[in-house]
Design an enzyme around this catalytic site. Sequence first.
Site, PDB file in Angstrom:
ATOM      1  N   GLU A  23       0.835  -1.076  -0.071  1.00 53.39           N
ATOM      2  CA  GLU A  23      -0.011  -0.047   0.109  1.00 53.39           C
ATOM      3  C   GLU A  23       0.835   1.139   0.094  1.00 53.39           C
ATOM      4  OE1 GLU A  23      -3.299  -0.196  -0.563  1.00 53.39           O
ATOM      5  OE2 GLU A  23      -2.940  -2.259  -0.808  1.00 53.39           O
ATOM      6  N   TRP A  42      -9.431   8.269  -7.483  1.00 49.87           N
ATOM      7  CA  TRP A  42     -10.564   8.465  -8.313  1.00 49.87           C
ATOM      8  C   TRP A  42     -10.408   7.959  -9.600  1.00 49.87           C
ATOM      9  CZ3 TRP A  42     -15.646   9.555  -7.285  1.00 49.87           C
ATOM     10  CH2 TRP A  42     -15.884  10.080  -6.010  1.00 49.87           C
ATOM     11  N   ASN A  77     -10.480   2.578   3.058  1.00 54.37           N
ATOM     12  CA  ASN A  77     -10.114   2.618   1.794  1.00 54.37           C
ATOM     13  C   ASN A  77     -11.174   1.605   0.895  1.00 54.37           C
ATOM     14  OD1 ASN A  77      -8.216   2.622  -0.504  1.00 54.37           O
ATOM     15  ND2 ASN A  77      -8.317   0.674  -0.359  1.00 54.37           N
ATOM     16  N   TRP A 132       1.679   1.703  -3.396  1.00 51.14           N
ATOM     17  CA  TRP A 132       1.052   2.618  -4.293  1.00 51.14           C
ATOM     18  C   TRP A 132       0.650   4.054  -3.982  1.00 51.14           C
ATOM     19  CZ3 TRP A 132      -2.649   1.419  -7.960  1.00 51.14           C
ATOM     20  CH2 TRP A 132      -2.861   0.196  -8.356  1.00 51.14           C
ATOM     21  N   TRP A 189     -21.148  12.848 -18.777  1.00 50.28           N
ATOM     22  CA  TRP A 189     -21.399  12.503 -17.603  1.00 50.28           C
ATOM     23  C   TRP A 189     -23.022  13.355 -17.280  1.00 50.28           C
ATOM     24  CZ3 TRP A 189     -18.285   9.692 -15.547  1.00 50.28           C
ATOM     25  CH2 TRP A 189     -17.023   9.742 -15.721  1.00 50.28           C
ATOM     26  N   TRP A 216     -16.115  12.282 -12.258  1.00 48.00           N
ATOM     27  CA  TRP A 216     -15.337  11.744 -10.964  1.00 48.00           C
ATOM     28  C   TRP A 216     -14.746  13.052 -10.353  1.00 48.00           C
ATOM     29  CZ3 TRP A 216     -10.255  12.890 -11.604  1.00 48.00           C
ATOM     30  CH2 TRP A 216      -9.937  13.124 -12.853  1.00 48.00           C
TER      31      TRP A 216
HETATM   32  C1  FAD Z   1     -11.202   7.360  -4.234  1.00 47.94           C
HETATM   33  C2  FAD Z   1     -10.111   7.130  -3.241  1.00 47.94           C
HETATM   34  C3  FAD Z   1      -9.417   8.331  -2.863  1.00 47.94           C
HETATM   35  C4  FAD Z   1      -8.430   8.190  -1.936  1.00 47.94           C
HETATM   36  N1  FAD Z   1      -7.754   9.615  -1.650  1.00 47.94           N
HETATM   37  C5  FAD Z   1      -6.746   9.520  -0.616  1.00 47.94           C
HETATM   38  C6  FAD Z   1      -6.343  10.693  -0.078  1.00 47.94           C
HETATM   39  O1  FAD Z   1      -6.566  11.810  -0.474  1.00 47.94           O
HETATM   40  N2  FAD Z   1      -5.069  10.603   0.788  1.00 47.94           N
HETATM   41  C7  FAD Z   1      -4.648   9.515   1.129  1.00 47.94           C
HETATM   42  O2  FAD Z   1      -3.555   9.348   1.651  1.00 47.94           O
HETATM   43  N3  FAD Z   1      -5.208   8.211   0.680  1.00 47.94           N
HETATM   44  C8  FAD Z   1      -6.249   8.206  -0.220  1.00 47.94           C
HETATM   45  N4  FAD Z   1      -6.782   7.203  -0.934  1.00 47.94           N
HETATM   46  C9  FAD Z   1      -6.080   6.049  -0.421  1.00 47.94           C
HETATM   47  C10 FAD Z   1      -6.407   5.316   0.650  1.00 47.94           C
HETATM   48  O3  FAD Z   1      -7.867   4.919   0.664  1.00 47.94           O
HETATM   49  C11 FAD Z   1      -5.922   5.768   2.107  1.00 47.94           C
HETATM   50  O4  FAD Z   1      -4.743   5.973   1.997  1.00 47.94           O
HETATM   51  C12 FAD Z   1      -6.226   4.877   3.167  1.00 47.94           C
HETATM   52  O5  FAD Z   1      -7.679   4.462   3.416  1.00 47.94           O
HETATM   53  C13 FAD Z   1      -5.754   5.551   4.495  1.00 47.94           C
HETATM   54  O6  FAD Z   1      -5.958   4.797   5.522  1.00 47.94           O
HETATM   55  P1  FAD Z   1      -4.666   4.103   6.427  1.00 47.94           P
HETATM   56  O7  FAD Z   1      -3.802   4.960   6.755  1.00 47.94           O
HETATM   57  O8  FAD Z   1      -5.411   3.272   7.611  1.00 47.94           O
HETATM   58  O9  FAD Z   1      -4.192   3.205   5.444  1.00 47.94           O
HETATM   59  P2  FAD Z   1      -3.110   1.721   5.408  1.00 47.94           P
HETATM   60  O10 FAD Z   1      -4.248   0.651   4.936  1.00 47.94           O
HETATM   61  O11 FAD Z   1      -3.050   1.591   6.836  1.00 47.94           O
HETATM   62  O12 FAD Z   1      -2.156   1.912   4.566  1.00 47.94           O
HETATM   63  C14 FAD Z   1      -0.864   2.424   4.751  1.00 47.94           C
HETATM   64  C15 FAD Z   1      -0.628   3.897   4.044  1.00 47.94           C
HETATM   65  O13 FAD Z   1      -0.556   3.445   2.651  1.00 47.94           O
HETATM   66  C16 FAD Z   1      -0.928   4.314   1.867  1.00 47.94           C
HETATM   67  N5  FAD Z   1      -2.234   3.857   1.112  1.00 47.94           N
HETATM   68  C17 FAD Z   1      -2.771   2.964   1.340  1.00 47.94           C
HETATM   69  N6  FAD Z   1      -3.565   2.616   0.225  1.00 47.94           N
HETATM   70  C18 FAD Z   1      -3.351   3.406  -0.759  1.00 47.94           C
HETATM   71  C19 FAD Z   1      -3.827   3.619  -1.904  1.00 47.94           C
HETATM   72  N7  FAD Z   1      -4.929   2.857  -2.432  1.00 47.94           N
HETATM   73  N8  FAD Z   1      -3.543   4.655  -2.771  1.00 47.94           N
HETATM   74  C20 FAD Z   1      -2.264   5.484  -2.181  1.00 47.94           C
HETATM   75  N9  FAD Z   1      -1.853   5.184  -1.093  1.00 47.94           N
HETATM   76  C21 FAD Z   1      -2.348   4.449  -0.156  1.00 47.94           C
HETATM   77  C22 FAD Z   1      -1.454   5.689   2.683  1.00 47.94           C
HETATM   78  O14 FAD Z   1      -0.240   6.578   2.687  1.00 47.94           O
HETATM   79  C23 FAD Z   1      -1.779   5.054   4.058  1.00 47.94           C
HETATM   80  O15 FAD Z   1      -1.687   5.511   5.162  1.00 47.94           O
HETATM   81  C24 FAD Z   1      -7.737   7.443  -1.650  1.00 47.94           C
HETATM   82  C25 FAD Z   1      -8.471   5.953  -2.209  1.00 47.94           C
HETATM   83  C26 FAD Z   1      -9.436   6.088  -3.089  1.00 47.94           C
HETATM   84  C27 FAD Z   1     -10.169   4.936  -3.489  1.00 47.94           C
END
Ligand code: FAD
Length: 449
Positions: free
Chosen positions: A249, A357, A316, A252, A281, A334
Amino acid sequence: MSAAREQAEVVACFVVSEAQWRSHDVGDRRLAFLNRCVQALAVELAQLGIPLRILHVPWFRDVPEALIALLRREQCAHLHFNAEYPLNELNRDRAVARRCSREAIGWTRHHGSVVHAPGSLTTGSGGAYSVFTPFRNRWLAALAPGMLDPLPVPGAQASGPAAVSVDWPLNVEDDCAEDWPGGERQAQRRLHDFLDAHAGDYGEQRDYPGVSGTSRLSAYLSVGALSPRQCLHALTRREPIEESSFATELIWREFYRHVVVAFPHVCRGEAFHRQYDSVRWEHAPDQLAAWQAGETGYPLVDAGMRQLRTTGWMHNRLRMVTAMFLSKHLLIDWREGERYFMQQLVDGDFAANNGGWQWSASTGTDAAPYFRIFNPASQGQRFDAKGVFTRQWVPELAAVPDKWLFEPWKAGGVTGYPSPVVEHAFARQRAIERFRGVGDAGTAGNKRA
Ligand SMILES: Cc1cc2nc3c(=O)[nH]c(=O)nc-3n(C[C@H](O)[C@H](O)[C@H](O)COP(=O)(O)OP(=O)(O)OC[C@H]3O[C@@H](n4cnc5c(N)ncnc54)[C@H](O)[C@@H]3O)c2cc1C
């Protein structure tokens, strides 16, 4: 900071650009969280004798001038700064570097928010990656020994402890101070608590919004209160990075940072795959408002949207479900959702938000193919089977049995809870037809369902 301290005595500086940030839809929660983190940083720096100056420069275009004036005032010979990657931030940093060079002031750009700097990982043919899995493989292969080792805390300055006075120029609403205390120490505590409790089961638990199975580090990572190196360094003591879903993650996160640099058109509001900019849209302000309010009649979607609106954070799985619902079921552009998320999220981060997005809307680098459309009812049955999360956020459904929880209309509806704003089968077909008109059905995409 460590690099600067190796050279000389230092003065730290944080630039607040409120007008520019607001124009990027950065919301109050993120700004309030940033304030808390800067306050905590000021205290830590002061103990090392390093003063922190806050520069309030409303627009990025005025930053070079203001920084040069500060450098002169403080008699600094060199500027160290941490890179940010969206296009406007990149252009600001380039302008600062050019101006420093003109004024015969040295400058160094650091890449503290990533492990591998954007542009440093290229495909066999020298291009940028636009698909995640090969990017991840390359990212892992490029890890060198010592790369994740934390830098030492900078040495204290001879001048002794500095006064702490942070003149924070923004006055913002803040309703998430308890959930998101500021500063690196808080972030480190959260990281270690998370790894102690969940390092082993993150891969199995991370998809269930009713389980507290993810790190909730996103806000700290997005403002730079914690770095991915710090996370990965702590992780490597528990499990190999190559086998860790948590590391994946974080990769990502880094992937999307590389994407915004290599494909800057995504920073101009364009779809990564430009043909999707001609999708027709729907103009449906009432449906957009229902989605924002968590009143769509689809329980899992509503639970997620209410969590976002109330807390500034969303799980997420639900970010994917709600984003796909807006862009596919409601066929609303979107970019409306991207903007709303940025305004609400405490962890709002351009690259991750835009990437998420565009993934959900099937317009992005490595997106879900447009014909794979989450059914919000089955997503609920699969990821919140007992309805723990959904009933918490949609209390109108508290008494609905599990069997009907995600399709309450099948049980004749529930008083006080809306009927679905759109019917799933109809919406799915409409989206596929609309996208088929412009898309390339062959896109393999990256499966996250
Ligand atoms: C539509 C959409 C919008 C999002 N907007 C944001 C946003 O504005 N800011 C943001 O930090 N993340 C965003 N994410 C990614 C992800 O949802 C969040 O990072 C995550 O839910 C944060 O929770 P956590 O810290 O417990 O994540 P964990 O599951 O603990 O993951 C650890 C870290 O990995 C990174 N990460 C995890 N998943 C993703 C992912 N899919 N893409 C990029 N980085 C990721 C984050 O920095 C996160 O803190 C988005 C995802 C989607 C689908």
